[in-house]
Design a protein around this motif. Sequence first.
Motif, PDB file in Angstrom:
ATOM      1  N   LYS A 306       0.827  -1.201   0.000  1.00  0.00           N
ATOM      2  CA  LYS A 306       0.000   0.000   0.000  1.00  0.00           C
ATOM      3  C   LYS A 306       0.863   1.253   0.000  1.00  0.00           C
ATOM      4  N   ASN A 309       2.218   1.635  -3.403  1.00  0.00           N
ATOM      5  CA  ASN A 309       1.208   1.504  -4.467  1.00  0.00           C
ATOM      6  C   ASN A 309       1.507   0.320  -5.394  1.00  0.00           C
ATOM      7  N   GLN A 355      -5.577  -7.294   1.738  1.00  0.00           N
ATOM      8  CA  GLN A 355      -6.610  -6.344   1.343  1.00  0.00           C
ATOM      9  C   GLN A 355      -7.041  -5.478   2.520  1.00  0.00           C
ATOM     10  N   PHE A 358      -5.320  -2.313   2.781  1.00  0.00           N
ATOM     11  CA  PHE A 358      -5.626  -1.306   1.768  1.00  0.00           C
ATOM     12  C   PHE A 358      -6.937  -0.557   2.095  1.00  0.00           C
TER      13      PHE A 358
END
Length: 359
Positions: A306, A309, A355, A358
């Motif tokens: 994260k 990116n 996930q 994020f």
Amino acid sequence: MEITRENRKWLDDLQLSHPLVIAGPCSAETEEQVLETAHALKDSDVTMLRAGVWKPRTRPGSFEGVGAIALPWLMRAKKETGLQIAIEVGSAMHVKIALQYDIDVLWLGARTTVNPFLVQEIAEALNGTDKVVLVKNPVNPDLSLWLGAVERLQAQGIKNLGVIHRGFSTYRKTDYRNNPQWQIPIDLKSKHPDLPLICDPSHITGNREMIFDVCQTALDLRFDGLMVETHPTPEQAWSDAAQQITPSTMIQIMEDLRIRKKDFSDASATENLEHIRTDINNLDTKIIGLLSQRMKLAEDIGALKKKDNVSILQSEIWKRTLSRMKEQGANGGLSDSFIDAFYKAIHQESIHHQQKMFD
């Protein structure tokens, strides 16, 4: 859904000293073929004669059964041999005709079970019947869908129930026509121990050479019975020739199968078993701890991705990891299919944990 001993009373009333055996041709082809099969099986441990009357086929143009003209053949076979008769029904019309002929056992096929609308229509057509109704697992591995079909029948007042495990379709190539995925019927048996569970090794294997081994596995897992496709001349069968066996082979299989005891009779063996189970429980606790640690590391990776990116899925790294784990698993005596399933589950959980970083 509440399944009780009442739902298996039909099976208990048979007072069998062995597992239930349903045998007969994939398709009823001629009256001679039906009668020859029935008479060859009548003095064995076979209790019910099965035969396909209406055959749901994957593609049009294949043999789809001779239809209702086979029902008088089957009733004659019952009269001459005493075998109960079992057929597949795939519509409310099939049910109506089968009930007119007083067929003993009706089953819903895998392609029917997968469609709740069709199951509901059949259940309503069977409303209040005292016939035995068996439900094959759906084509796809979905326990809820399987049990849902049973619930629809039960809601119509049908008490004599059972299920048939015939394996599940998979996009991966395996040794089976339909992957058995034994954990699904095991889960079903755990949830509903009073629901009779029958194994269909013919559709699981698609290969007569594998029938015995799958039958034995089913009995080792405490299935209540077997449904095996049996034909006087399997090589000449009009459908599914490769998975049918002769009546003499069926009888030999029944003689060779071993019925396992439920529990140990030796106290020392029971004590040793408890020690081993304790060791397994301790290892399971460590495995859960290690997996928890692994997911925390996955979250650390997610945080780094994260920050810079970077996409979550790194396909090449995943492929190398899976290949390495399969190699190590093989060295440790673990099957390729187990490692594949286990690490894909770990990978999916790892993605889920990444996930979260994020969000």
